[in-house]
Design a protein around this motif. Structure first.
Motif, PDB file in Angstrom:
ATOM      1  N   LYS A  77      73.482  50.816  24.540  1.00 10.25           N
ATOM      2  CA  LYS A  77      74.720  51.138  25.277  1.00 10.25           C
ATOM      3  C   LYS A  77      75.691  51.877  24.356  1.00 10.25           C
ATOM      4  N   ALA A  85      79.907  41.838  19.943  1.00  7.83           N
ATOM      5  CA  ALA A  85      78.786  41.003  20.444  1.00  7.83           C
ATOM      6  C   ALA A  85      77.640  41.004  19.432  1.00  7.83           C
ATOM      7  N   SER A 127      68.513  41.404  21.791  1.00 11.39           N
ATOM      8  CA  SER A 127      69.830  41.517  22.434  1.00 11.39           C
ATOM      9  C   SER A 127      70.691  42.528  21.690  1.00 11.39           C
ATOM     10  N   SER A 153      72.416  46.062  23.221  1.00 10.16           N
ATOM     11  CA  SER A 153      73.819  46.498  23.052  1.00 10.16           C
ATOM     12  C   SER A 153      73.868  47.843  22.332  1.00 10.16           C
ATOM     13  N   LEU A 191      80.997  45.766  22.386  1.00 11.53           N
ATOM     14  CA  LEU A 191      79.550  45.665  22.133  1.00 11.53           C
ATOM     15  C   LEU A 191      79.285  45.390  20.647  1.00 11.53           C
TER      16      LEU A 191
END
Length: 1189
Positions: free
Chosen positions: A641, A680, A634, A638, A677
């Motif tokens: 991106k 996160a 995960s 991110s 991001l």
């Protein structure tokens, strides 16, 4: 009274304990090995069948070993392949053989033990007395059961054909087979293929597994008695941990599994004994039919007992749809009820010490219900336990799914909550047990002191308002205080009884003496009663509760089934990373499964304890890593991106900007996205770090290390895929795709690198260190795999220093003849710089197309590779080129043997030429005495000064020409081999230059240190050869070897000086090379700007690879060959010039120019002094020949 059966001096008990301990260790070794079966033994794909089909045999080999071996001996290439296969696989095959041998030894040992019991070797012990003893009964049942499990595990994990092929390979390759004590025949009989296949939907062989279990006969009375015990007794006393009658089948589940396996040793019961089977089913399987037999290996009795009449009939009641419906509905209700209870218990602050101590039975009942429900639902809804081809079983499973309202997420949630609840309870109990005595003593002291104080109050000495002196009460309270102090912790029963009486006495004194009116006295009495109550509670904290929790919480049945919940676990972590803390309890619950195989190994003090616990702990830790890998995954999603935003959307802010443009540069939207991001990612990191350091089995799991390993694994996966995809070339593309693809890949790698740099602070890792370590590992591993093609003894994955089990480098399928991307890159470079198509201009370090004269590539290519793949990439490319050069030189030697040393006509020609040219100091075609003056110097100088166009003189040298003409057919292959080596040497030189340049630029201190150390070492070694008393690195000193690796990585070496192969003496070697050179000279011509170039593109020869190829080849042999070769060239030049002078030919022949240029280049490349060449050619020729060109 019998001695303690497991005591160290009880030989009978120790012997069977050792056998059982060994059995558990063997199963762990079989499971471990089953993951390392070399794929080639499966002969699955066409390529393996074609390549190895003739050297890998199954048991058909034993019908006629001589025939099989003679077939091999008839073909040398097969023999060679067989030898290579032996070298690569003997180690792993031997390990498998030893495991198979230990299975056979196990049953032989068990049979011997039973014989010893019957013959009275163990005094006062017989089979019957051992079965009467609790430990003895358990161990005998386990011994037989483990043997059955071994056989089933072998058949499930290592297919019959593979076993046979391995055993035959071991028999053929091993020297041990001929020894007298080898029991190869018995092992082969026991483990020959049964015809069973573990593939889903495969048909079961007839009489399987009973015929397999009967391959080694076992005492029938023993089997019968063991089955009798298992049928009637609760041999592990498990029922006491499960008092409720509906939990009985779970309490006896381990015993049921043993009975299931052992019944195959006496299949008549399964076939015909209706009453016995009914009794077994009623006791063990009234409400369950999917069982776990060992470490999560599941079996569905509906399927397994299908062929046996009595068993099938007995099971029909259980499998009746109404019973199935009833069980499924019951467990649905139970799981709903207990889940609500557990969630209530888990509320913050609910589980306090007093609450736990007052409600032990209630809490334990809830735990039992939870675990029983989880067990039943997990086993009976598992996909692995239901054969998709069996219609009845499918129907039963569908019925369960419907009636139990099965939802895997809810079941998983129940498992999580139960594990958490269990974990908290266990921790509380451990804490309370450790503090038990201290607390008890504290309560006793407090209670006693309160009573003493009250006594003082009634003595009238202590002022307490409105309390009259009362000597009776004073004496009574003093007595009570003494009684409290006299309570003995060690005699808990008496202390408990006495404490209850004291509490009653204190209640009575309050009523009889009207003490209620005084609140302070009441308070004192109430406090003391409270302390006494606490003492009773504390004395009731027993270790039995922990033991019961351990038994009830057993999750070994889910050792394999848990995998089906992985996706649910990962999804829940992705949604809420703090979920990891709850999962920790589940992993610890799963770790309790290790007790089963390790118990006996531990009791026997066996040295296998470490390896077995390491295997199972390692498996569990791998599973933990697999589940938690979702976090790095995960994070990287991110990260991608973030990379995209940083490279495409966010503009770099200049050092100075206008006020009105501030808004444009602020780009609040994209920057907010990046911040979101990044946040996160840090949340994910926090999630995994909340897990705390945990001991899983015997392996300590550090969450920070887990996170770093996970990040490394994900990085390795993505970078390996990027390299694999980025370096696939179309060989027909014009121009080559090499540079564009390298640039594209460079951008991808730079993106990874930048994002990694960006994220390191938020995740608290050393980004650059991880990046360099992992990228170098990927490239080195791929180079190693590519070089395996050139090695006889391959480096297997499990031997590779670059491959890792926790952070594996993916092995991607090859797309052409190369195994990996590094091979494709290397072959593409070789393809575009092919000397047949291109011409290399040394001064420019550039390759041009021979036909179009366009630039093909230049040294920029290597700086691009350096940018994309780093130093490791260039270094790996260099290593691969070394292997390729070795291969070419080996091919060259075998070709030399074939086309020169085995061809009589060629040999005769060479002999004639040798006679004609000796002695080498003379001039060919003249008598030795006529060439004393070294040639007519004046005539030659006048020839040089007439700068006329030259041509090959027709009658220049009949001797040389006839030799070339007679050997014409051998030069094509010879030229190709030399050019290939030369081409690769040019590439190695370019790589060394690039490495050296970047090393001096990026790490100037390292470069300087290496150069100085290198010079110092060489000076010392030279000094040693001049005076042997001076020191020299010893045999076992790795200094030279290690420094070489550093020097090559820094480009401080000369590829032309390298010795690639060891060689023997080759007759005619110098003269063949000389002939080869003068045979090529007519194809070349001199160009003032470019040096020697090809005359006709249709007949291509490129000069630099030709010179370097010859130079490298000569370097592999003794220096006297080079001496002779140079002498022959010198003689050729002198003889031709002499002839031209004597015949008054004004031009200088082109071949002489070519030969002189060769000598000049030879001296330049080898960095030798010019006098090496001048020894064979007069120096005035060297000085003057360029003036005529």
């Amino acid at each position: 009274m019998m001695l303690d059966f497991l005591a160290e001096n009880n030989l009978c008990g120790q012997a069977i304990l050792r056998i059982v301990s060994c059995g558990n260790a063997i199963i762990a070794e079989l499971l471990r090995l089953s993951e390392f079966i070399p794929a080639v033994f499966r002969l699955k794909d066409r390529a393996d069948q074609q390549k190895y089909g003739d050297i890998i045999f199954d048991f058909i080999y034993f019908k006629g070993p001589e025939l099989c071996e003679s077939k091999l001996e008839a073909k040398p290439e097969l023999q060679d392949l067989d030898e290579e296969f032996r070298e690569n696989n003997i180690e792993i095959v031997t390990r498998f053989y030893l495991a198979f041998q230990s299975v056979h030894k196990y049953i032989v040992d068990l049979n011997r033990y039973l014989d010893d019991l019957n013959e009275g070797v163990y005094i006062q012990q017989t089979l019957e007395t051992v079965l009467l003893n609790e430990d003895g009964k358990q161990l005998l049942c386990e011994a037989l059961y483990l043997y059955g499990v071994m056989l089933l595990v072998i058949d499930q994990k290592i297919e019959g054909e593979v076993r046979e092929r391995m055993l035959v390979s071991y028999y053929r390759y091993s020297a041990a087979r001929s020894s007298a004590d080898s029991n190869m025949d018995d092992i082969c009989k026991l483990l020959r293929s049964t015809g069973y296949s573990s593939q889903p939907g495969a048909k079961r062989p007839p009489n399987y597994p009973e015929s397999y279990f009967q391959r080694v006969p076992i005492n029938e009375a023993f089997i019968s008695m063991v089955i009798g015990r298992l049928r009637s007794d609760d041999i592990y006393n498990q029922v006491s941990a499960y008092p409720l009658p509906e939990h009985r089948s779970t309490a006896l589940a381990n015993q049921a599994a043993m009975l299931y396996v052992i019944l195959y040793f006496d299949p008549s019961i399964l076939h015909t004994h209706q009453a016995k089977m009914r009794e077994i089913v009623d006791k063990y399987f009234p409400d369950n039919w999917v069982i776990s037999i060992y470490m999560g290996i599941t079996v569905n009795l509906g399927d397994a007992w299908e062929p046996y009449k009595a068993a099938k009939t007995a099971l029909n009641n259980t499998l009746d749809l109404s019973n199935v419906k009833e069980q499924a509905s019951r467990y649905a209700t139970v799981s709903e009820r207990v889940h609500a209870q557990v969630q209530q218990f888990l509320k913050e602050g609910y589980l306090r010490e007093e609450m736990v101590l007052d409600n032990i039975p209630r809490l334990l009942n809830c735990l039992r219900d939870c675990n029983v429900a989880i067990r039943w639902l997990m086993l009976h809804t598992a996909d692995s336990a239901c054969d998709p081809n069996n219609k009845r079983l499918r129907q039963i499973k569908d019925q369960i799914l419907t009636d139990s309202r099965y939802n895997p997420k809810i079941l998983f949630q129940l498992l999580l909550d139960t594990a958490q609840f269990e974990f908290i309870l266990k921790e509380m109990f451990k804490q309370m047990l450790s503090e038990k005595q201290a607390k008890w003593e504290y309560y006793k002291k407090e209670g006693s002191e309160r009573m003493t104080e009250l006594a003082d109050v009634f003595s009238g000495v202590k002022p307490l308002t409105r309390v009259e002196k009362n000597e009776n009460l004073q004496a009574w309270f003093r007595e009570i205080s003494k009684q409290i102090l006299s309570l003995n912790y060690d005699d808990s029963t008496a202390a408990g009884r006495k404490t209850v009486q004291l509490i009653q006495a204190l209640e009575e004194v309050q009523e009889f003496h009207q003490l209620e009116s005084n609140l302070q006295v009441c308070q004192f009495l109430a406090d003391t009663r409270k302390f006494l109550h606490q003492m009773i509670r504390t004395i009731n904290i027993k270790e039995e509760v922990l033991i019961t929790m351990q038994i009830v919480g057993d999750l070994s049945f889910a050792w394999q089934l848990i995998d089906s919940f992985t996706s649910i676990m990962q999804e829940s972590i992705r949604v809420s990373p703090s979920m990891v803390t709850k999962l920790r309890a589940t992993f610890l619950k799963l770790a309790s499964a290790l007790d089963l195989p390790l118990l006996r190994i531990n009791q026997a003090n066996s040295p296998d304890l470490l390896s077995v616990s390491q295997y199972y702990s390692g498996e569990l830790v791998s599973y933990v890593r697999k589940v938690l890998q979702i976090i790095p995954e995960s994070m990287f999603t991110s990260l991608l991106k973030i990379i995209k935003l940083q490279t495409h959307d966010i503009i770099e802010v200049p050092t100075r900007l206008d006020k009105d443009k501030l808004r444009d540069y602020a780009q609040l939207g994209p920057r907010y996205e990046v911040a979101k991001l990044t946040h996160a990612i840090s949340i994910f990191t926090e999630g995994i770090l909340m897990m705390k350091t945990t001991l899983v089995g015997i392996i300590k799991v550090d969450p920070k290390q887990l996170l770093e390993d996970g990040i490394r694994k994900e990085l390795v996966k993505r970078v390996a895929f990027a390299l694999h995809r980025g370096l696939i070339f179309n060989p027909r593309a014009k121009p080559s795709e090499l540079m564009p693809k390298l640039k594209e890949l460079g951008a991808t790698m730079d993106g990874f690198h930048r994002s990694f740099e960006y994220i390191q602070d938020y995740v608290n890792i050393y980004g650059l260190k991880i990046w360099q370590e992992e990228v170098s590992r990927i490239i080195n591993y791929n180079v190693e795999q590519e070089c395996n093609n050139f090695l006889r003894t391959k480096i297997q994955d499990w031997q590779s220093m670059y491959q890792s089990t926790h952070i594996p480098i993916p092995k991607l399928p090859p797309v052409d003849e190369s195994v990996t991307f590094i091979g494709r890159l290397c072959r593409e470079i070789l393809r575009i710089t092919d000397p047949k198509m291109t011409c290399h201009i040394d001064q420019l370090n550039t390759w041009y197309d021979m036909k179009t004269h366009q630039e093909v590539t230049s040294s920029r290519l290597f700086s691009e590779i350096q940018t994309t793949l780093g130093t490791f990439g260039l270094n790996g490319l260099d290593r691969l080129l070394c292997f390729m050069i070795v291969k070419e030189l080996q091919n060259f030697l075998s070709m030399f043997q074939k086309i020169i040393l085995r061809d009589r006509t060629v040999q005769d020609t060479l002999k004639t030429l040798m006679n004609a040219v000796s002695p080498l100091k003379s001039i060919v075609g003249k008598h030795p005495e006529s060439s004393q003056g070294g040639g007519d110097t004046v005539a030659f100088l006048s020839l040089l000064n007439r700068k006329l166009f030259f041509n090959f003189s027709a009658n220049s040298n009949k001797i040389y020409l006839s030799a070339i003409a007679k050997t014409q057919k051998i030069w094509t292959a010879y030229l190709e081999a030399i050019m290939k080596v030369g081409q690769m040497q040019i590439l190695r030189q370019q790589i060394a230059n690039e490495l050296n340049y970047s090393c001096r630029f990026d790490s100037k201190h390292l470069a300087a240190a290496l150069e100085n150390l290198n010079k110092a070492l060489l000076a010392d070694i030279e000094a040693h050869y001049q005076d042997p008393s001076l020191p020299y690195p010893k045999e076992d000193n790795t200094l030279l070897y290690e420094i070489t690796a550093y020097l090559e990585a820094a480009g401080i070496h000369n590829p032309l000086n390298k010795i690639y192969i060891t060689t023997k003496r080759l007759p005619y070697f110098p003269i063949v090379n000389f002939l080869f050179l003068i045979a090529q000279l007519p194809k070349l011509q001199y160009n003032k700007n470019l040096g020697m170039v090809c005359r006709k593109p249709a007949d291509p020869v490129d000069w630099p690879p030709l010179v370097l190829g010859l130079l490298t080849l000569l370097k592999q042999f003794h220096s006297r060959y080079t001496e002779q070769f140079l002498a022959l060239i010198g003689q050729f030049i002198r003889s031709t010039v002499e002839q031209c002078t004597s015949q008054k030919i004004p031009e200088m022949p082109a071949d002489v120019v070519g030969a002189l240029l060769f000598l000049e280049d030879y001296v330049r490349y080898t960095k030798l002094p010019r006098r090496v060449a001048e020894a064979h050619v007069p120096n005035f020729i060297f000085d003057e020949f360029r003036t005529v060109l």
